[in-house]
Design a protein around this motif. Structure first.
Motif, PDB file in Angstrom:
ATOM      1  N   GLU A 275       0.835  -1.208   0.000  1.00 47.77           N
ATOM      2  CA  GLU A 275       0.000   0.000   0.000  1.00 47.77           C
ATOM      3  C   GLU A 275       0.870   1.258   0.000  1.00 47.77           C
ATOM      4  O   GLU A 275       0.583   2.215  -0.718  1.00 47.77           O
ATOM      5  CB  GLU A 275      -0.943  -0.001   1.203  1.00 47.77           C
ATOM      6  N   PHE A 276       1.914   1.252   0.820  1.00 51.29           N
ATOM      7  CA  PHE A 276       2.810   2.408   0.913  1.00 51.29           C
ATOM      8  C   PHE A 276       3.431   2.731  -0.446  1.00 51.29           C
ATOM      9  O   PHE A 276       3.531   3.895  -0.824  1.00 51.29           O
ATOM     10  CB  PHE A 276       3.914   2.135   1.947  1.00 51.29           C
ATOM     11  N   GLU A 277       3.818   1.684  -1.178  1.00 52.85           N
ATOM     12  CA  GLU A 277       4.478   1.879  -2.474  1.00 52.85           C
ATOM     13  C   GLU A 277       3.520   2.407  -3.540  1.00 52.85           C
ATOM     14  O   GLU A 277       3.969   2.879  -4.587  1.00 52.85           O
ATOM     15  CB  GLU A 277       5.117   0.565  -2.923  1.00 52.85           C
ATOM     16  N   GLN A 278       2.227   2.371  -3.285  1.00 57.13           N
ATOM     17  CA  GLN A 278       1.243   2.821  -4.263  1.00 57.13           C
ATOM     18  C   GLN A 278       0.713   4.221  -3.987  1.00 57.13           C
ATOM     19  O   GLN A 278      -0.082   4.739  -4.775  1.00 57.13           O
ATOM     20  CB  GLN A 278       0.078   1.834  -4.318  1.00 57.13           C
ATOM     21  N   MET A 279       1.129   4.826  -2.875  1.00 54.76           N
ATOM     22  CA  MET A 279       0.610   6.157  -2.560  1.00 54.76           C
ATOM     23  C   MET A 279       1.687   7.035  -1.944  1.00 54.76           C
ATOM     24  O   MET A 279       2.761   6.568  -1.608  1.00 54.76           O
ATOM     25  CB  MET A 279      -0.615   6.060  -1.640  1.00 54.76           C
ATOM     26  N   HIS A 280       1.372   8.293  -1.815  1.00 57.57           N
ATOM     27  CA  HIS A 280       2.279   9.258  -1.191  1.00 57.57           C
ATOM     28  C   HIS A 280       2.365   8.955   0.307  1.00 57.57           C
ATOM     29  O   HIS A 280       1.366   8.573   0.924  1.00 57.57           O
ATOM     30  CB  HIS A 280       1.732  10.672  -1.415  1.00 57.57           C
ATOM     31  N   PRO A 281       3.549   9.123   0.911  1.00 61.82           N
ATOM     32  CA  PRO A 281       3.693   8.854   2.349  1.00 61.82           C
ATOM     33  C   PRO A 281       2.676   9.597   3.225  1.00 61.82           C
ATOM     34  O   PRO A 281       2.190   9.043   4.205  1.00 61.82           O
ATOM     35  CB  PRO A 281       5.126   9.306   2.659  1.00 61.82           C
TER      36      PRO A 281
END
Length: 59
Positions: free
Chosen positions: A32-38
């Motif tokens: 999930e983290f890799e698919q969105m802004h932090p």
């Protein structure tokens, strides 16, 4: 771009302990983290991050 492991350090979460104890949730969060802004990730997981930090506090 920040890696999930770097993000955990920033949030004072011991990524290795988190991965060892909860590998399924760690991998899900990483994807999930890799698919969105932090910042979006933080907003989405705000209360879960605090709970996770208490369990896997980085010393």
């Amino acid at each position: 771009m920040m890696s999930f492991e770097e993000y955990c350090i920033k949030k004072k979460i011991d990524s290795a302990a988190f991965l060892a104890q909860e590998p399924v949730r760690w991998k899900q969060w990483k994807e999930e983290f890799e698919q969105m802004h932090p910042n979006s990730f933080t907003e989405q997981k705000k209360f879960l991050i605090n709970e996770t930090r208490r369990k896997y506090l980085l010393h």
